[in-house]
Scaffold this active site. Structure first.
Site, PDB file in Angstrom:
ATOM      1  N   GLY A 147       0.074   0.465  -5.232  1.00  0.00           N
ATOM      2  CA  GLY A 147      -1.224  -0.190  -5.134  1.00  0.00           C
ATOM      3  C   GLY A 147      -2.167   0.316  -6.184  1.00  0.00           C
ATOM      4  O   GLY A 147      -2.342   1.529  -6.321  1.00  0.00           O
ATOM      5  N   CYS A 188       0.834  -1.190   0.000  1.00  0.00           N
ATOM      6  CA  CYS A 188       0.000   0.000   0.000  1.00  0.00           C
ATOM      7  C   CYS A 188       0.872   1.245   0.000  1.00  0.00           C
ATOM      8  O   CYS A 188       2.049   1.193   0.337  1.00  0.00           O
ATOM      9  CB  CYS A 188      -0.881   0.040   1.245  1.00  0.00           C
ATOM     10  N   ASN A 242      -0.163   1.027   5.972  1.00  0.00           N
ATOM     11  CA  ASN A 242       0.686   0.238   5.083  1.00  0.00           C
ATOM     12  C   ASN A 242       1.478  -0.730   5.950  1.00  0.00           C
ATOM     13  O   ASN A 242       2.168  -0.304   6.870  1.00  0.00           O
ATOM     14  CB  ASN A 242       1.626   1.156   4.299  1.00  0.00           C
ATOM     15  N   GLY A 243       1.384  -2.022   5.630  1.00  0.00           N
ATOM     16  CA  GLY A 243       2.107  -3.039   6.388  1.00  0.00           C
ATOM     17  C   GLY A 243       1.177  -4.153   6.817  1.00  0.00           C
ATOM     18  O   GLY A 243      -0.024  -4.088   6.559  1.00  0.00           O
ATOM     19  N   TYR A 278      12.483  -4.045  -5.666  1.00  0.00           N
ATOM     20  CA  TYR A 278      11.379  -3.987  -6.619  1.00  0.00           C
ATOM     21  C   TYR A 278      10.367  -2.878  -6.347  1.00  0.00           C
ATOM     22  O   TYR A 278       9.890  -2.225  -7.266  1.00  0.00           O
ATOM     23  CB  TYR A 278      10.641  -5.335  -6.619  1.00  0.00           C
TER      24      TYR A 278
HETATM   25  P1  AMP Z   1       7.166 -14.392 -10.946  1.00  0.00           P
HETATM   26  O1  AMP Z   1       8.545 -14.975 -10.766  1.00  0.00           O
HETATM   27  O2  AMP Z   1       6.463 -14.896 -12.153  1.00  0.00           O
HETATM   28  O3  AMP Z   1       6.319 -14.585  -9.706  1.00  0.00           O
HETATM   29  O4  AMP Z   1       7.320 -12.825 -11.178  1.00  0.00           O
HETATM   30  C1  AMP Z   1       8.405 -12.117 -10.694  1.00  0.00           C
HETATM   31  C2  AMP Z   1       8.362 -10.706 -11.233  1.00  0.00           C
HETATM   32  O5  AMP Z   1       7.248  -9.999 -10.677  1.00  0.00           O
HETATM   33  C3  AMP Z   1       9.604  -9.925 -10.817  1.00  0.00           C
HETATM   34  O6  AMP Z   1      10.524  -9.874 -11.871  1.00  0.00           O
HETATM   35  C4  AMP Z   1       9.105  -8.551 -10.462  1.00  0.00           C
HETATM   36  O7  AMP Z   1       9.267  -7.669 -11.547  1.00  0.00           O
HETATM   37  C5  AMP Z   1       7.655  -8.749 -10.154  1.00  0.00           C
HETATM   38  N1  AMP Z   1       7.430  -8.789  -8.701  1.00  0.00           N
HETATM   39  C6  AMP Z   1       8.272  -9.162  -7.751  1.00  0.00           C
HETATM   40  N2  AMP Z   1       7.716  -9.066  -6.521  1.00  0.00           N
HETATM   41  C7  AMP Z   1       6.464  -8.625  -6.733  1.00  0.00           C
HETATM   42  C8  AMP Z   1       5.378  -8.312  -5.856  1.00  0.00           C
HETATM   43  N3  AMP Z   1       5.488  -8.449  -4.543  1.00  0.00           N
HETATM   44  N4  AMP Z   1       4.229  -7.882  -6.416  1.00  0.00           N
HETATM   45  C9  AMP Z   1       4.115  -7.747  -7.740  1.00  0.00           C
HETATM   46  N5  AMP Z   1       5.096  -8.029  -8.619  1.00  0.00           N
HETATM   47  C10 AMP Z   1       6.264  -8.463  -8.124  1.00  0.00           C
END
Ligand code: AMP
Length: 466
Positions: free
Chosen positions: A35, A9, A109-110, A249
């Site tokens: 979000g 969030c 957030n958290g 990320y």
């Molecule tokens: P996957 O390995 O298919 O689950 O997707 C990993 C990719 O999703 C990564 O390269 C990031 O760009 C993205 N990602 C990583 N962590 C998250 C997260 N918590 N929420 C949404 N996307 C994420």
């Protein structure tokens, strides 16, 4: 049962500015990456609280007319993301509630780790809960602390709470911000004209021309009212546990949080990665957007030119409807496409920020391979993710994390590339020096400073919903 639905969030608040709701709208706009499922703003004109929230993006939910209905010189807002199947407006924040002394709004957030235990206790004492959000526990604890001004009630409520929280509270006259003693999630304080702003990341301040003053400290409660800013440190000090995944990320590269600029840390991840996992290659290709800063660092360090071999469509929204039958199976190409002419017959280093389940990188590599490169070396700018996050990042259950049950070599085979290299934990820590000991690395080590939720109900929920 308490849910884990506060994941990912963004929060933003303004105190003491004529355009409070408009500024909060802009702040949320800058925090949209935190979000995309719902957003809300609550404002105060000194007499009452005014709220608007809905499902969707900030730009879809708010317009001039809606913002006009949010009067006053202070406001707080929230953007929320949840990957859990159903989407519910009732989970959209800020929450507004009435207690014996008036109204109060809260944005969180958290994730709390003892929410279920607290909820059970409160229910035994007669509390009635409307939904499943762990934020509601804080609301009840606030209402139960039946003496003192709001800031004292906030402190009393948070004394019993464990886990990750960056919080904003707004009543008719005051804005209160609080960050948990471990400091899992970021929270920054700024100034705009005679007023103040508080938010998840500094990129929100830049948009509205606010001056960044400082980070709100772990365990600090900040009260902003007509007398200015008052700081409290009511909780015992705790080991800092800043979320390292914000740097990998989640946060925006132009933000400054946890003592660092996010872009510079990400670029350094690429530099470290080039040292740890060099490759014979013709070009370095970022996976846009999250792999770009690390790819720049890798290219710079290795001397291998950076090329845009993958192009992202920036207009893919949540509302994309995949057509059925004949023209279906777009797969990853909806979002990303390779530049075949640039890639063909070349030896590539492809940079990505992380592998979670492994499905995205696998699809991306299939797409890349269709462009007939000579060799593909994948480099990941963080260590293998082996543990779920209980503090506010939406990672799936341990079993779904590919690196929790597969070796690097097995993952390399699964994604069909010539080599695969992850940044080491030591390399990662070097990138956030000198305060590397202040971070939580639980998703890479499986070790958590606070126990994950123990009760079966909540663990079940993590397994079912995430
Ligand atoms: P996957 O390995 O298919 O689950 O997707 C990993 C990719 O999703 C990564 O390269 C990031 O760009 C993205 N990602 C990583 N962590 C998250 C997260 N918590 N929420 C949404 N996307 C994420």
């Amino acid at each position: 049962m308490v849910s884990s639905w506060n994941e990912e969030c963004g929060i933003f608040g303004v105190y003491g500015h004529l355009e409070a709701a408009n500024l909060t709208y802009l702040g949320l706009y800058a925090l949209q990456h935190r979000g995309q499922e719902s957003a809300g703003i609550v404002s105060s004109d000194g007499k009452g609280l005014y709220a608007h929230k809905d499902m969707g993006l900030v730009s879809e939910i708010f317009n001039k007319d809606v913002l006009k209905r949010l009067p006053g010189r202070s406001a707080i807002g929230h953007v929320r993301y949840s990957t859990a199947g159903a989407t519910h407006l009732k989970n959209a924040q800020p929450f507004v509630f009435d207690y014996s002394k008036g109204g109060i709004a809260i944005a969180h957030n958290g994730n709390l780790t003892n929410a279920q235990v607290l909820r059970d206790q409160l229910e035994k004492e007669g509390a009635v809960f409307q939904g499943t959000m762990d934020t509601e526990v804080i609301i009840h604890l606030f209402a139960h602390a039946n003496t003192g001004p709001p800031v004292e009630r906030v402190i009393a409520a948070l004394k019993d709470v464990k886990g990750a929280y960056s919080l904003l509270f707004l009543n008719e006259k005051e804005l209160i911000a609080a960050r948990d003693p471990h400091g899992f999630r970021p929270l920054v304080l700024g100034r705009i004209k005679d007023g103040y702003v508080v938010g998840s990341e500094t990129c929100a301040f830049d948009l509205i021309g606010a001056e960044f003053l400082r980070e709100i400290e772990p365990g600090e409660v900040v009260l902003i009212n007509a007398d200015g800013v008052h700081s409290f440190h009511p909780f015992p000090t705790a080991q800092h546990q800043f979320c390292i995944f914000e740097f990998i990320y989640f946060a925006r590269p132009d933000s400054y949080i946890f003592g660092h600029n996010v872009y510079q840390v990400r670029r350094e991840l690429g530099v470290q990665l080039a040292d740890e996992h060099p490759a014979e290659a013709d070009m370095v290709i970022p996976t846009p957007d999250s792999g770009i800063p690390a790819a720049i660092g890798y290219a710079h360090r290795s001397g291998i030119p950076l090329e845009l071999g993958i192009i992202r469509n920036h207009y893919v929204g949540r509302t994309f409807i995949e057509p059925r039958d004949a023209i279906r199976h777009f797969g990853v190409k909806i979002k990303l496409n390779s530049v075949k002419e640039a890639i063909k017959d070349k030896r590539l280093v492809v940079l990505d920020d992380s592998i979670v389940r492994g499905t995205t990188v696998r699809k991306n590599m299939r797409m890349i391979k269709n462009a007939s490169p000579q060799k593909v070396h994948v480099r990941i700018s963080c260590p293998p993710i082996i543990g779920s996050c209980y503090y506010g990042i939406d990672t799936p259950t341990r079993e779904e994390l590919i690196a929790s049950s597969h070796s690097v070599e097995e993952i390399r085979q699964y994604i069909h590339v010539n080599s695969l290299g992850y940044l080491s934990l030591e390399g990662l820590k070097r990138c956030v020096a000198p305060n590397e000991d202040e971070f939580c690395y639980g998703c890479f080590t499986g070790e958590y400073c606070l126990e994950p939720p123990q009760d079966d109900a909540q663990l079940d929920f993590f397994i079912k919903e995430v």
